[in-house]
Design a protein around this motif. Structure first.
Motif, PDB file in Angstrom:
ATOM      1  N   ALA A  72       0.723  -1.576  -0.216  1.00 53.27           N
ATOM      2  CA  ALA A  72      -0.207  -0.265  -0.223  1.00 53.27           C
ATOM      3  C   ALA A  72       1.052   1.475   0.444  1.00 53.27           C
ATOM      4  CB  ALA A  72      -1.152  -0.144   0.930  1.00 53.27           C
ATOM      5  N   ALA A  73       2.190   1.235   0.800  1.00 50.21           N
ATOM      6  CA  ALA A  73       2.597   2.201   0.710  1.00 50.21           C
ATOM      7  C   ALA A  73       3.336   3.142  -0.517  1.00 50.21           C
ATOM      8  CB  ALA A  73       4.468   2.105   1.309  1.00 50.21           C
ATOM      9  N   LEU A  74       3.222   1.815  -1.933  1.00 44.49           N
ATOM     10  CA  LEU A  74       3.685   2.168  -3.064  1.00 44.49           C
ATOM     11  C   LEU A  74       2.715   3.131  -4.161  1.00 44.49           C
ATOM     12  CD1 LEU A  74       5.395  -1.476  -4.185  1.00 44.49           C
ATOM     13  CD2 LEU A  74       6.290   0.873  -3.298  1.00 44.49           C
ATOM     14  N   SER A  75       1.329   2.606  -3.341  1.00 44.53           N
ATOM     15  CA  SER A  75       0.276   2.590  -4.129  1.00 44.53           C
ATOM     16  C   SER A  75       0.209   4.456  -3.102  1.00 44.53           C
ATOM     17  CB  SER A  75      -1.437   2.824  -3.521  1.00 44.53           C
ATOM     18  OG  SER A  75      -1.036   1.618  -4.438  1.00 44.53           O
ATOM     19  N   PHE A  76      -0.047   5.276  -2.053  1.00 47.85           N
ATOM     20  CA  PHE A  76      -0.367   5.843  -1.126  1.00 47.85           C
ATOM     21  C   PHE A  76       1.067   6.910  -0.504  1.00 47.85           C
ATOM     22  CE2 PHE A  76      -3.612   2.876  -1.131  1.00 47.85           C
ATOM     23  CZ  PHE A  76      -4.610   3.195  -1.408  1.00 47.85           C
ATOM     24  N   GLY A  77       2.206   6.116  -0.363  1.00 45.58           N
ATOM     25  CA  GLY A  77       3.349   6.636   0.296  1.00 45.58           C
ATOM     26  C   GLY A  77       3.533   6.086   1.506  1.00 45.58           C
ATOM     27  N   HIS A  78       4.513   6.785   2.044  1.00 46.30           N
ATOM     28  CA  HIS A  78       4.859   6.519   3.350  1.00 46.30           C
ATOM     29  C   HIS A  78       4.658   6.445   4.854  1.00 46.30           C
ATOM     30  CE1 HIS A  78       8.709   4.558   1.401  1.00 46.30           C
ATOM     31  NE2 HIS A  78       9.009   6.026   1.396  1.00 46.30           N
ATOM     32  N   TRP A  79       3.152   7.444   4.757  1.00 50.24           N
ATOM     33  CA  TRP A  79       2.581   7.074   5.761  1.00 50.24           C
ATOM     34  C   TRP A  79       1.891   6.203   5.830  1.00 50.24           C
ATOM     35  CZ3 TRP A  79      -2.675   6.481   5.167  1.00 50.24           C
ATOM     36  CH2 TRP A  79      -3.117   6.053   3.918  1.00 50.24           C
ATOM     37  N   VAL A  80       1.981   5.267   5.203  1.00 49.83           N
ATOM     38  CA  VAL A  80       0.996   3.570   5.306  1.00 49.83           C
ATOM     39  C   VAL A  80       1.542   3.490   6.331  1.00 49.83           C
ATOM     40  CG1 VAL A  80      -0.176   1.593   4.466  1.00 49.83           C
ATOM     41  CG2 VAL A  80       0.188   3.759   2.987  1.00 49.83           C
ATOM     42  N   PRO A  81       2.957   2.478   6.337  1.00 47.44           N
ATOM     43  CA  PRO A  81       3.809   1.521   7.262  1.00 47.44           C
ATOM     44  C   PRO A  81       3.574   2.440   8.838  1.00 47.44           C
ATOM     45  CG  PRO A  81       5.393   2.175   5.430  1.00 47.44           C
ATOM     46  CD  PRO A  81       3.697   2.896   5.245  1.00 47.44           C
ATOM     47  N   ALA A  82       3.242   3.781   8.569  1.00 50.08           N
ATOM     48  CA  ALA A  82       2.841   4.671  10.117  1.00 50.08           C
ATOM     49  C   ALA A  82       1.456   4.262  10.435  1.00 50.08           C
ATOM     50  CB  ALA A  82       3.406   5.795   9.865  1.00 50.08           C
ATOM     51  N   LEU A  83       0.760   4.367   9.787  1.00 52.09           N
ATOM     52  CA  LEU A  83      -0.707   4.480  10.478  1.00 52.09           C
ATOM     53  C   LEU A  83      -0.158   2.691  11.072  1.00 52.09           C
ATOM     54  CD1 LEU A  83      -3.478   5.440  10.316  1.00 52.09           C
ATOM     55  CD2 LEU A  83      -3.574   4.135   8.633  1.00 52.09           C
ATOM     56  N   PHE A  84      -0.293   2.014   9.867  1.00 47.69           N
ATOM     57  CA  PHE A  84      -0.146   0.769  10.437  1.00 47.69           C
ATOM     58  C   PHE A  84       0.222   0.493  11.583  1.00 47.69           C
ATOM     59  CE2 PHE A  84      -1.884  -2.129   6.913  1.00 47.69           C
ATOM     60  CZ  PHE A  84      -2.461  -1.634   6.126  1.00 47.69           C
ATOM     61  N   VAL A  85       2.041   0.991  11.631  1.00 47.86           N
ATOM     62  CA  VAL A  85       2.633  -0.028  13.366  1.00 47.86           C
ATOM     63  C   VAL A  85       1.337   1.016  14.113  1.00 47.86           C
ATOM     64  CG1 VAL A  85       4.257   0.573  14.451  1.00 47.86           C
ATOM     65  CG2 VAL A  85       4.274   0.174  11.751  1.00 47.86           C
ATOM     66  N   LEU A  86       1.494   2.620  14.171  1.00 45.46           N
ATOM     67  CA  LEU A  86       0.393   3.115  15.185  1.00 45.46           C
ATOM     68  C   LEU A  86      -0.489   2.260  16.029  1.00 45.46           C
ATOM     69  CD1 LEU A  86       0.331   5.625  17.233  1.00 45.46           C
ATOM     70  CD2 LEU A  86      -1.190   6.279  15.508  1.00 45.46           C
ATOM     71  N   VAL A  87      -1.454   1.797  14.584  1.00 46.92           N
ATOM     72  CA  VAL A  87      -3.092   1.357  15.312  1.00 46.92           C
ATOM     73  C   VAL A  87      -3.096   0.429  15.177  1.00 46.92           C
ATOM     74  CG1 VAL A  87      -5.174  -0.004  13.701  1.00 46.92           C
ATOM     75  CG2 VAL A  87      -4.086   2.419  13.062  1.00 46.92           C
ATOM     76  N   SER A  88      -1.416  -0.919  14.843  1.00 48.71           N
ATOM     77  CA  SER A  88      -1.258  -2.115  15.290  1.00 48.71           C
ATOM     78  C   SER A  88      -1.008  -1.773  17.210  1.00 48.71           C
ATOM     79  CB  SER A  88      -0.346  -2.885  14.980  1.00 48.71           C
ATOM     80  OG  SER A  88      -0.620  -2.741  13.403  1.00 48.71           O
ATOM     81  N   ALA A  89      -0.595  -0.721  17.127  1.00 51.62           N
ATOM     82  CA  ALA A  89       0.226  -0.831  19.316  1.00 51.62           C
ATOM     83  C   ALA A  89      -0.422  -0.164  19.531  1.00 51.62           C
ATOM     84  CB  ALA A  89       1.214   0.687  18.646  1.00 51.62           C
ATOM     85  N   LEU A  90      -1.527   0.517  18.655  1.00 46.28           N
ATOM     86  CA  LEU A  90      -2.692   1.384  20.445  1.00 46.28           C
ATOM     87  C   LEU A  90      -3.771  -0.192  20.047  1.00 46.28           C
ATOM     88  CD1 LEU A  90      -3.633   4.736  18.234  1.00 46.28           C
ATOM     89  CD2 LEU A  90      -2.561   4.105  20.667  1.00 46.28           C
ATOM     90  N   THR A  91      -4.464  -1.322  19.354  1.00 46.74           N
ATOM     91  CA  THR A  91      -5.045  -2.245  19.872  1.00 46.74           C
ATOM     92  C   THR A  91      -5.051  -3.277  20.217  1.00 46.74           C
ATOM     93  OG1 THR A  91      -4.640  -2.744  17.720  1.00 46.74           O
ATOM     94  CG2 THR A  91      -6.330  -1.987  17.424  1.00 46.74           C
ATOM     95  N   GLY A  92      -3.154  -3.455  20.130  1.00 45.61           N
ATOM     96  CA  GLY A  92      -2.705  -4.565  20.407  1.00 45.61           C
ATOM     97  C   GLY A  92      -2.538  -3.840  21.976  1.00 45.61           C
ATOM     98  N   GLY A  93      -1.795  -3.158  22.282  1.00 46.05           N
ATOM     99  CA  GLY A  93      -1.352  -2.159  23.004  1.00 46.05           C
ATOM    100  C   GLY A  93      -2.847  -2.520  24.546  1.00 46.05           C
TER     101      GLY A  93
END
Lengths: 115, 604
Positions: free
Chosen positions: B410-431
């Motif tokens: 998805a980063a190739l379509s939308f840019g580098h905010w995608v991995p950051a968002l995925f990490v953030l959401v995983s951290a918030l929900t997993g946390g």
């Protein structure tokens, strides 16, 4: 004529939804849902309607080469009605249970799921 | 070259559970409970086996059958097709496996009341299978309503519980209204094209002008699926339904039913509307939906004390991530989404079943009330923590692999905010889940303000006479789910299948030509991206570290006064979730209006 049917269909869908939004009684809300759905019946039938065409039943009086209204939308409307009956019955049963448990069927007073 | 395999037995997969469900419902109370259990279990095992056979039969291509033998002639047909490609057959396997786990778990769980539970579960399974296999818009909506009706009833199955019936009604009203709006959109499409098969629509729609009617029909048709897929602002019913439904039912809801909403939206957008709405339009529309959903879900998840609501909001957040992955419209990102959905289903199902175990034992899943009550149950604690880490994307879990591949693509379509968002959401929900687990099983962290009863939803009544210790059937299904979560991430064969599934979903021309002209399948590319990469593992570890930090901050929040800065926002968001049916419907229409504008603007 055709335009009127489309307007009625749109009106029914929207007025039903508006009824649910403003509803103060769950049975009223469920009936509003049915009203919203009856908009889809009108829309489907209006889509298949043809001027001066007969019903899509072929027999001795109606030959297969005659103009008939579209039977597919009628079949879909029938299916739709069956589904709607099931869902309405289920939702009304749940409303009865809510009345038994909460003592009220006013959505404004049902606050158990807030937050 | 792979031709089209005709598989006339496919409808049996839907007919079998539906028939058994009818028989079970007829024999209500005449059969001993164990017989009902065994019959239902054998049926879902049969469905799972049949789905695996379907998956193998479809191979990398497609197998299909025209119901009643109504084949198309010269590309035109009135028949209805069932199509199994790696994605739809794979979803059938997922449905069957989750239903098996849910029924195994409920061997001791739903102790009372005739055959209703089993019959409804089988109807639910039948509806979902029909939905994924159907290649006809009207059929999809009918099966969608069938699974919906079963789901509403399953949510409110404990009719003596006041919140369960209320949650069931909210769920039923909003979802039915969504389905009726889909039907309205369908009528508009039929008026335009005169056909309702997905591939037929895909060919006929571009023959006309692309105007407001097409945009409105698109949004209306999608309405039902977006409601089911719990994308913001159509998500309100989900938390209510999950908070009150029995744990095995939540497994089916979060594990696969909600994802089917996205599947329906994806299939219809690509096959039926692929010719009239450009890729960019779809991309922009879905990425906005996904982004809002992921962020709102994650933030709401953080603020929950009720475990099942917490998990429900985590599902919403993950649906947002899946939607972003789909919005990329790239085979590699979609491969990731397929793996992510499977991996997420396994760990999320395990967590819901563990929530069921807690509820069974303590009659509550409130974080404040459960504090320290799980001490000494090390096996259960280990499972809970492992599943929570899996949810946050710990390698080698399938969810971790799926997340890594999705964010890369998805980063190739939308840019580098995608991995950051995925990490953030995983951290918030997993946390959030880790925080709950630490409170409950380790008894550490702040005591927190005492729970005020009126504020939090009541839980469904625990079964009377339920065993104090966890029965072996329950433990088995939880261990099996966690193990499956790891297997999905480790087994290379599953990646190959996911890649095939993604490419077949995007191959819409091949879909139409195979169905309507009996043409050959388009050859697949080998996708080297579908594997663990160094960056993927690194980002997974970052997500885990952040999740632990989020959990720690949640546990000792009284020592971190600056965290209070976020409280007004949280309170405002919480206040939006009123549990009021009128509000939910108002949001539904506001969302649809916004979506029409969004699609309309994205087109220009």
């Amino acid at each position: 004529m055709q335009v009127l049917a489309y307007l009625v269909a749109g009106y029914l869908v929207l007025v039903g939804a508006y009824g649910i939004v403003r509803s103060r009684h769950l049975v009223h809300a469920v009936v509003c849902l049915s009203i919203s759905q009856s908009g889809t019946y009108v829309l489907l039938l209006a889509v298949g309607y043809q001027h001066s065409a007969s019903a899509p039943v072929f027999g001795s009086t109606t030959r297969p080469n005659r103009h008939v209204v579209d039977p597919v939308v009628q079949a879909m409307t029938l299916t739709d009605i069956v589904v709607s009956a099931t869902v309405t019955a289920l939702l009304l049963a749940l409303s009865v249970q809510i009345n038994k448990r909460h003592g009220t069927v006013d959505p404004d007073e049902l606050i158990a799921l807030r937050g | 070259m792979i031709g089209v395999a005709h598989d006339p037995w496919m409808p049996l997969l839907v007919a079998l559970p539906a028939t058994v469900a009818c028989l079970l419902a007829l024999c209500d109370r005449a059969l001993p409970r164990r017989v009902v259990d065994v019959v239902a279990m054998l049926t879902v095992l049969g469905v799972t086996t049949g789905s695996v056979a379907l998956l193998i039969g479809a191979g990398n291509g497609r197998s299909l059958t025209w119901l009643g033998g109504w084949h198309p002639k010269d590309g035109v047909g009135v028949g209805i097709a069932f199509v199994a490609d790696p994605l739809s057959a794979g979803l059938c396997v997922l449905i069957g496996s989750l239903a098996t786990c849910a029924l195994l778990y409920s061997w001791h769980y739903v102790a009372r009341g005739g055959t209703h539970f089993h019959a409804l579960m089988l109807f639910f399974v039948a509806g979902m299978l029909g939905f994924v296999l159907s290649a006809d818009l009207f059929d999809m909506i009918v099966f969608f309503e069938l699974m919906g009706a079963a789901a509403y009833a399953l949510t409110g199955i404990h009719i003596e519980d006041e919140t369960a019936v209320e949650g069931g009604l909210n769920f039923g009203l909003v979802n039915s209204l969504g389905a009726y709006l889909s039907l309205t959109g369908l009528a508009l499409l039929y008026a335009r094209a005169g056909q309702l098969g997905l591939p037929q629509l895909g060919r006929l729609l571009p023959e006309h002008r692309v105007d407001v009617l097409v945009v409105v029909a698109f949004v209306l048709v999608l309405a039902g699926f977006l409601v089911k897929g719990a994308l913001v602002p159509f998500h309100f019913w989900l938390a209510d339904a999950h908070a009150v439904a029995p744990a095995p039912v939540c497994v089916m809801f979060s594990g696969v039913m909600v994802e089917l909403g996205l599947y329906g939206a994806a299939r219809i957008s690509l096959v039926a509307f692929g010719g009239v709405l450009s890729e960019d339009t779809l991309r922009r529309t879905f990425v906005v939906l996904g982004l809002v959903t992921a962020l709102l879900g994650a933030v709401m998840c953080l603020g929950q004390r009720h475990l099942k609501r917490l998990l429900a909001f985590s599902t919403i957040a993950h649906m947002g991530l899946f939607t972003i992955g789909f919005a990329a419209l790239r085979a590699d990102a979609l491969t990731g989404v397929v793996l992510y959905v499977a991996g997420h289903a396994a760990v999320k199902a395990a967590l819901f079943l563990l929530a069921g175990v807690l509820l069974d034992r303590h009659q509550s899943v409130d974080e404040g009330q459960l504090r320290g009550l799980g001490r000494g149950r090390w096996g259960e604690a280990a499972l809970f923590f492992t599943a929570a880490l899996g949810l946050a994307g710990l390698p080698p879990f399938g969810s971790g692999l799926g997340k890594a591949i999705t964010e890369d693509g998805a980063a190739l379509s939308f840019g580098h905010w995608v991995p950051a968002l995925f990490v953030l959401v995983s951290a918030l929900t997993g946390g959030s889940v880790l925080r709950f687990a630490s409170h409950t099983y380790l008894g550490i962290g702040d005591r927190g303000e005492p729970e005020t009863k009126a504020e939090s939803p009541e839980d469904e009544e625990a079964e009377s006479g339920a065993p104090r210790h966890t029965p072996a059937t329950m433990t088995t299904s939880i261990v099996g789910l966690v193990a499956a979560g790891i297997v999905i991430g480790v087994l290379p064969g599953i990646r190959g299948f996911a890649s095939a599934a993604a490419q077949r979903l995007l191959d819409t021309d091949g879909y139409a030509s195979q169905l309507l002209d009996g043409g050959p399948a388009t050859p697949l590319r080998h996708d080297p991206a579908a594997a663990w990469t160094g960056t993927g593992i690194l980002l997974g570890i970052v997500a885990i570290a952040l999740a632990l930090a989020v959990a720690a901050a949640g546990l000792w929040q009284e020592r971190l006064p600056w965290l209070r800065l976020g409280h007004p926002v949280m309170r405002r968001l919480h206040r939006l979730h009123t549990g009021h049916i009128g509000d939910y419907v108002a949001w539904l229409f506001a969302g649809l209006a916004a979506l029409v504008l969004l699609v309309g603007l994205a087109r220009t």
